[in-house]
Design a protein around this motif. Structure first.
Motif: not given
Length: 262
Positions: A198-200, A221-222, A253-254, A257-259
């Motif tokens: 849910p939070v993600v 993330v970095l 999710t990461v 984000l990277l995409k």
């Protein structure tokens, strides 16, 4: 004897490069962007090199291409299964998953892959390897020693860097989980962190709606994932943790984000 081993090693490197080119090209075309598909940082997929050399050594004396096909398909499937199992035990993660294909075994191998490997085995043993063997036989011994020594050193260094870069993967995901929880509190999010999902999902919505939150999340993330860990998540669309659904939600999710930051 030494020359024979060096030639085998040189063949291993060559077929590993070819395997890397095949994997990276295929994934890049399907992803519509460049993807370094190899587990290592260099342009090598060792599983292809090992499979090809084993096929050459064990199957070159077999005249019947049907038998070569069957043996290559079976042997490559065993190698792929063992490699998947080994990586899972070492890193608590799965790099590929064929459960979306019919006729698979625990998602580690599938009939389609075995068929491709069988056909590749026939091509290598009957067509490619005779040419490769003739070419490598022309390399002078001093040059062969030097080239193999250089490649061996680079390979060992790459393996060490890769393993070091993947160390602490789950611990870093725990740090990301804590960061998500902190962002949730700041955003006034009251839903509990249950299995990460849910939070993600909310985190993804915050990233899309707020540039500030997006920058902070990207920075987290970095900071918390090594370059190697981020590259693995980006390069292997089905990379997943075998220990926690929370980690899988974070990995997905990461990956998204990277995409969107390339």
């Amino acid at each position: 004897m030494i020359t024979t081993l060096e030639q085998l090693f040189l063949w291993f490197v060559g077929y590993s490069v070819i395997g890397w080119a095949y994997e990276s090209t295929f994934v890049s075309i399907t992803s519509r962007r460049w993807v370094n598909r190899g587990f290592l940082n260099g342009p090598l997929c060792p599983i292809y090199g090992v499979g090809a050399v084993l096929g050459v050594v064990l199957l070159s004396g077999i005249a019947n291409p049907v038998i070569v096909f069957a043996a290559a398909a079976f042997g490559a499937s065993v190698l792929e299964y063992v490699t998947s199992w080994g990586l899972e035990r070492l890193f608590h993660a799965r790099w590929w998953d064929y459960r979306h294909y019919r006729f698979n075994i625990q998602g580690r191998v599938c009939l389609l892959g075995a068929t491709v490997f069988g056909a590749a085995g026939v091509l290598i043993v009957k067509v490619v390897q005779p040419l490769v063997q003739a070419w490598t036989a022309l390399i002078p011994s001093p040059l062969l020693h030097a080239v193999c020594g250089l490649f061996a050193a680079l390979l060992v260094a790459d393996i060490m860097v890769t393993i070091r870069g993947m160390a602490g993967f789950e611990e870093n995901l725990d740090k990301l989980k804590a960061a998500v929880q902190e962002y949730a509190v700041r955003a006034g999010e009251s839903m509990p962190f249950k299995d990460g999902q849910p939070v993600v999902r909310r985190m993804r919505a915050w990233s899309e709606s707020s540039q500030e939150v997006f920058v902070r999340w990207r920075g987290a993330v970095l900071d918390m994932l090594s370059h190697q860990q981020r590259r693995m998540i980006d390069a292997f669309p089905r990379l997943s943790s075998t220990t926690s659904d929370t980690y899988n939600a974070l990995i997905e999710t990461v990956r998204n984000l990277l995409k969107h930051t390339k």
